[in-house]
Design an enzyme around this catalytic site. Structure first.
Site, PDB file in Angstrom:
ATOM      1  N   SER A 125       5.140   7.856   9.417  1.00 22.53           N
ATOM      2  CA  SER A 125       4.522   8.699  10.959  1.00 22.53           C
ATOM      3  C   SER A 125       4.951   7.032  11.986  1.00 22.53           C
ATOM      4  O   SER A 125       4.751   6.077  11.543  1.00 22.53           O
ATOM      5  CB  SER A 125       3.991   9.451  11.178  1.00 22.53           C
ATOM      6  OG  SER A 125       2.690   9.005  10.796  1.00 22.53           O
ATOM      7  N   THR A 126       5.727   8.467  12.958  1.00 27.18           N
ATOM      8  CA  THR A 126       6.022   7.152  14.198  1.00 27.18           C
ATOM      9  C   THR A 126       4.181   7.042  14.792  1.00 27.18           C
ATOM     10  O   THR A 126       4.071   5.357  14.976  1.00 27.18           O
ATOM     11  CB  THR A 126       6.409   8.017  15.289  1.00 27.18           C
ATOM     12  OG1 THR A 126       7.465   8.436  14.791  1.00 27.18           O
ATOM     13  CG2 THR A 126       6.292   6.772  16.322  1.00 27.18           C
ATOM     14  N   CYS A 128      13.248  11.768   6.787  1.00 26.50           N
ATOM     15  CA  CYS A 128      13.363  12.100   7.531  1.00 26.50           C
ATOM     16  C   CYS A 128      14.645  12.362   8.672  1.00 26.50           C
ATOM     17  O   CYS A 128      14.485  12.288   9.521  1.00 26.50           O
ATOM     18  CB  CYS A 128      12.764  10.748   7.808  1.00 26.50           C
ATOM     19  SG  CYS A 128      14.260   9.494   7.014  1.00 26.50           S
ATOM     20  N   LYS A 149       0.945  -1.199  -0.114  1.00 27.58           N
ATOM     21  CA  LYS A 149       0.271  -0.335  -0.355  1.00 27.58           C
ATOM     22  C   LYS A 149       0.628   1.789   0.792  1.00 27.58           C
ATOM     23  O   LYS A 149       0.897   1.564   1.186  1.00 27.58           O
ATOM     24  CB  LYS A 149      -1.479   0.386   1.212  1.00 27.58           C
ATOM     25  CG  LYS A 149      -2.203   0.834   1.266  1.00 27.58           C
ATOM     26  CD  LYS A 149      -2.614   2.260   2.219  1.00 27.58           C
ATOM     27  CE  LYS A 149      -2.068   2.952   2.700  1.00 27.58           C
ATOM     28  NZ  LYS A 149      -1.687   3.437   1.985  1.00 27.58           N
ATOM     29  N   GLU A 173       8.593  16.774  14.721  1.00 22.85           N
ATOM     30  CA  GLU A 173       9.198  16.686  13.683  1.00 22.85           C
ATOM     31  C   GLU A 173       7.796  17.651  12.994  1.00 22.85           C
ATOM     32  O   GLU A 173       6.300  17.608  12.777  1.00 22.85           O
ATOM     33  CB  GLU A 173       7.996  15.402  13.255  1.00 22.85           C
ATOM     34  CG  GLU A 173       9.173  14.839  11.782  1.00 22.85           C
ATOM     35  CD  GLU A 173       9.140  13.292  11.621  1.00 22.85           C
ATOM     36  OE1 GLU A 173       7.722  13.151  11.543  1.00 22.85           O
ATOM     37  OE2 GLU A 173      10.127  12.932  10.846  1.00 22.85           O
ATOM     38  N   GLU A 222      10.238   1.827   9.931  1.00 16.51           N
ATOM     39  CA  GLU A 222      11.406   3.145  10.306  1.00 16.51           C
ATOM     40  C   GLU A 222      10.216   4.744  10.316  1.00 16.51           C
ATOM     41  O   GLU A 222       9.545   4.263   9.464  1.00 16.51           O
ATOM     42  CB  GLU A 222      12.468   3.277   8.755  1.00 16.51           C
ATOM     43  CG  GLU A 222      12.898   1.778   9.463  1.00 16.51           C
ATOM     44  CD  GLU A 222      13.719   1.959  10.350  1.00 16.51           C
ATOM     45  OE1 GLU A 222      14.013   3.102  11.020  1.00 16.51           O
ATOM     46  OE2 GLU A 222      14.402   0.411  10.171  1.00 16.51           O
TER      47      GLU A 222
HETATM   48  P1  NAD Z   1       2.378   9.153   6.938  1.00 15.50           P
HETATM   49  O1  NAD Z   1       2.341   8.097   8.125  1.00 15.50           O
HETATM   50  O2  NAD Z   1       1.511   9.586   6.745  1.00 15.50           O
HETATM   51  O3  NAD Z   1       2.405   7.665   5.497  1.00 15.50           O
HETATM   52  C1  NAD Z   1       2.938   6.349   5.594  1.00 15.50           C
HETATM   53  C2  NAD Z   1       1.782   5.126   5.172  1.00 15.50           C
HETATM   54  O4  NAD Z   1       1.488   4.825   5.797  1.00 15.50           O
HETATM   55  C3  NAD Z   1       1.156   5.734   3.667  1.00 15.50           C
HETATM   56  O5  NAD Z   1       1.082   4.310   2.736  1.00 15.50           O
HETATM   57  C4  NAD Z   1       0.058   6.711   5.053  1.00 15.50           C
HETATM   58  O6  NAD Z   1      -1.030   6.085   3.412  1.00 15.50           O
HETATM   59  C5  NAD Z   1      -0.350   5.679   5.369  1.00 15.50           C
HETATM   60  N1  NAD Z   1      -1.670   5.510   6.369  1.00 15.50           N
HETATM   61  C6  NAD Z   1      -1.526   6.292   7.049  1.00 15.50           C
HETATM   62  N2  NAD Z   1      -2.458   6.513   7.806  1.00 15.50           N
HETATM   63  C7  NAD Z   1      -2.463   4.708   8.378  1.00 15.50           C
HETATM   64  C8  NAD Z   1      -3.465   4.356   8.865  1.00 15.50           C
HETATM   65  N3  NAD Z   1      -4.427   4.485   9.701  1.00 15.50           N
HETATM   66  N4  NAD Z   1      -3.535   2.831   9.104  1.00 15.50           N
HETATM   67  C9  NAD Z   1      -2.573   2.584   7.593  1.00 15.50           C
HETATM   68  N5  NAD Z   1      -1.833   3.044   6.871  1.00 15.50           N
HETATM   69  C10 NAD Z   1      -1.675   4.256   7.217  1.00 15.50           C
HETATM   70  O7  NAD Z   1       3.632   9.217   6.335  1.00 15.50           O
HETATM   71  P2  NAD Z   1       3.960  10.302   5.164  1.00 15.50           P
HETATM   72  O8  NAD Z   1       3.651  11.964   5.181  1.00 15.50           O
HETATM   73  O9  NAD Z   1       3.882   9.349   4.392  1.00 15.50           O
HETATM   74  O10 NAD Z   1       5.481   9.975   5.104  1.00 15.50           O
HETATM   75  C11 NAD Z   1       6.375  11.115   6.180  1.00 15.50           C
HETATM   76  C12 NAD Z   1       7.196  10.041   7.904  1.00 15.50           C
HETATM   77  O11 NAD Z   1       8.018   8.642   7.537  1.00 15.50           O
HETATM   78  C13 NAD Z   1       8.022  11.552   8.366  1.00 15.50           C
HETATM   79  O12 NAD Z   1       8.053  10.924   9.656  1.00 15.50           O
HETATM   80  C14 NAD Z   1       8.786  10.022   8.673  1.00 15.50           C
HETATM   81  O13 NAD Z   1       9.481  11.152   8.996  1.00 15.50           O
HETATM   82  C15 NAD Z   1       8.696   9.303   8.219  1.00 15.50           C
HETATM   83  N6  NAD Z   1      10.156   8.712   7.024  1.00 15.50           N
HETATM   84  C16 NAD Z   1      10.661   7.989   8.222  1.00 15.50           C
HETATM   85  C17 NAD Z   1      11.658   7.366   7.442  1.00 15.50           C
HETATM   86  C18 NAD Z   1      12.854   6.495   8.101  1.00 15.50           C
HETATM   87  O14 NAD Z   1      13.908   6.038   6.866  1.00 15.50           O
HETATM   88  N7  NAD Z   1      13.302   6.494   9.132  1.00 15.50           N
HETATM   89  C19 NAD Z   1      12.262   7.373   5.966  1.00 15.50           C
HETATM   90  C20 NAD Z   1      11.273   7.623   5.345  1.00 15.50           C
HETATM   91  C21 NAD Z   1      10.370   9.128   6.109  1.00 15.50           C
END
Ligand code: NAD
Length: 541
Positions: A266-267, A327, A212, A425, A293
């Site tokens: 995201s966390t 990130c 997804k 963040e 991650e």
């Molecule tokens: P996000 O958490 O909004 O989305 C990530 C994924 O989770 C997407 O596919 C989204 O559709 C899905 N998602 C969202 N809500 C959900 C739910 N309720 N149930 C299941 N899936 C759900 O993150 P984003 O905005 O796409 O990316 C940014 C975040 O990712 C930042 O917090 C960043 O730090 C983190 N990030 C971390 C790393 C790492 O290696 N540590 C790398 C890249 C990004």
């Protein structure tokens, strides 16, 4: 493996192309960008050998030009999600029985396609859909993605070669089986390479995947699926489902054959998914592997021994590249009073020199942030900072979403090391500086270590070897990727395996064998050549 112990190519990092004026790569990527801009991209669901275009679809728009529609992606319903799981499970036996050299060949071919005929397409789709300038697209979508695939083949080969010692009259073999069931890959918007790797890494180890992607990476997700298909990933091994994340996750995490979650994002979302898995634990056939991650609040700590220009460049690149949407982006900066003015002046000068706009203008260092929610959230923090007495806006602080979601790179200075933008963040081009007294460096390092819930990346800038050693010890758990005299971002596969702990994730280090080990379940096979025929041991009469 039939009759030979095959070796795999020794990987080297894909060279980053320069895209200088009049270069063929620049011409090709800009032509592809223009063609894509004018076409109507349709991203279907990929379920087994079917590509399903649903009636219900969502628009794909460039963040820097959001009134323009690039195309649309399909929204899955519950039955599509079930079909994707079924397709994955149906493909699993054949795939796990496909010998390693053939699975490896598929992904090595994918890497060749990315670096070759698909390079312009994967870069242009990332520029358009995720608003990356060409340099950011190239190091991510082309180079890092190809690196992940090539290095993972070498890492997998190393893993398979690790075997137990042999005993007297006994042969011991360790077989690295894939997990039983399917892997759920959930990926973020900000890295095309991460999206591809979260599917490809488990698949290389013989697993099947339901993927997804983020709604905001759908264009390059389609190119990834095109590449996998052309490289020969069999139907059903990687299935793509897009749409309502909560609905999709509820169905997938409810399935007894969920074997693992491969998440980056995201966390908050990761914790939620982990909790859902925990609540269903008695329901699964295996304990699902959970790899995630997640977020960061990454720091640069500058010591008074620092070279000023090194600090200025690390803050400028680390804080603002890709609009701070990495990130690993530096967002809290600690400066010693004696040189803080000089460093701040250098960063402000750099910010003033940034050109901002669409990624098809290759002079632009800064483009748009990913979507309106992110834009509005950043604006709230910026406006709050303008009103808070403990904060000064040193640069930026302006924004405009009439054409694209543009936030001007913003530099804040606070007198409160726990000010909200030092802890939360923000995921945008907003960097906060805190100035400390030179002789309070040790207590300030303690502050760095305890200020945020995260432990992803961080950097120290200094020319004093004693300080470097001491600070590296004091900040041992503050960052999973720790940099000395550099920005805390820009990890390269094979060189700086990436990941952090605390609230930043499980630290399984993407781009290393540590990650691949999470996708195997070893079986030990002991064969006794001359079996015992008497139960009594020699010490017994
Ligand atoms: P996000 O958490 O909004 O989305 C990530 C994924 O989770 C997407 O596919 C989204 O559709 C899905 N998602 C969202 N809500 C959900 C739910 N309720 N149930 C299941 N899936 C759900 O993150 P984003 O905005 O796409 O990316 C940014 C975040 O990712 C930042 O917090 C960043 O730090 C983190 N990030 C971390 C790393 C790492 O290696 N540590 C790398 C890249 C990004």
């Amino acid at each position: 493996m039939k009759n030979g112990f095959f070796s795999v190519p020794r990987p080297i990092n894909e060279p980053v192309l320069k895209y200088k004026k009049n270069s063929p790569e620049r011409r090709e990527v800009l032509e592809t960008y223009t063609t894509f801009y004018k076409s109507n991209i349709e991203v279907p669901l990929y379920i087994g050998d079917k590509k399903i275009v649903t009636k219900k679809r969502a628009k794909i728009v460039p963040p820097h030009d959001h009134k323009h529609t690039l195309g649309s992606f399909s929204i899955a319903n519950a039955s599509h999600v079930t079909q994707a799981i079924d397709s994955a499970l149906a493909a699993s036996l054949n795939w796990e029985n496909t010998s390693f050299e053939h699975r490896a060949a598929v992904f090595l071919k994918a890497a060749e396609l990315i670096a070759g005929t698909y390079r312009a397409r994967i870069n242009a789709s990332t520029m358009l859909g995720q608003s990356k300038n060409i340099f950011q697209a190239e190091i991510d979508a082309a180079c890092e993605f190809a690196d992940f695939l090539r290095f993972n083949v070498a890492f997998a080969s190393d893993i398979y070669s690790k075997q137990p010692i042999q005993g007297d009259g006994v042969i011991n073999r360790l077989e690295y089986r894939p997990l039983e069931g399917f892997i759920y890959a959930v990926t973020p918007f900000n890295f095309t390479a991460i999206a591809g790797n979260l599917c490809a890494a488990p698949a290389l180890m013989g697993n099947v995947v339901v993927w997804k992607p983020s709604d905001h990476q759908m264009f390059s997700a389609k190119i990834i699926m095109d590449i996998f298909e052309e490289a020969g990933v069999p139907p059903g091994v990687i299935n793509l489902i897009s749409g309502d994340p909560a609905m999709i996750s509820n169905i997938i995490l409810d399935h007894p054959q969920l074997a693992g979650l491969h998440f980056t994002g995201s966390t908050q979302v990761f914790k939620h998914l982990w909790q859902q898995i925990g609540n269903k634990l008695t329901h699964y056939r295996n304990y699902p592997r959970i790899v995630g991650e997640t977020g960061g609040k990454d720091f640069i700590f500058t010591h008074h021994s620092a070279d000023i220009q090194t600090a200025v460049t690390a803050i400028t690149r680390g804080g603002y590249e890709f609009q701070g949407q990495k990130c690993s982006a530096a967002s809290r900066i600690y400066l010693p009073a004696s040189i803080s003015d000089k460093i701040i002046a250098g960063v402000v000068n750099n910010i003033k020199s940034f050109s901002i706009g669409s990624p098809d203008d290759m002079n632009n260092f800064i483009t748009a942030v990913i979507h309106e929610n992110s834009f509005d959230r950043l604006v709230r923090y910026i406006e709050q900072a303008k009103n808070d007495k403990e904060v000064e806006v040193l640069a930026g602080g302006i924004y405009d979403k009439s054409k694209g979601y543009f936030i001007h790179p913003t530099l804040l200075k606070t007198t409160n090391p726990h000010y909200t933008t030092m802890e939360t963040e923000l995921f945008g081009p907003v960097v906060t500086v805190y100035v400390y007294e030179d002789n309070e460096w040790e207590s300030t390092l303690k502050l760095v270590n305890t200020t945020s819930e995260y432990g992803l990346t961080g950097a120290i800038i200094s020319q004093d070897r004693h300080f470097i050693e001491h600070a590296s010890e004091m900040l041992r758990h503050a960052a999973g990727n720790f940099y000395i005299n550099d920005k805390p971002s820009g990890a390269v596969v094979g060189q700086q395996p990436f990941g952090g702990s605390r609230a930043s994730g499980t630290n399984d280090k993407a781009g290393s064998s540590l990650n691949l080990l999470r996708w195997v379940s070893p079986r030990l096979i002991k064969e006794t050549l001359v079996p015992a025929t008497d139960y009594r041991y020699p010490c017994m009469n």
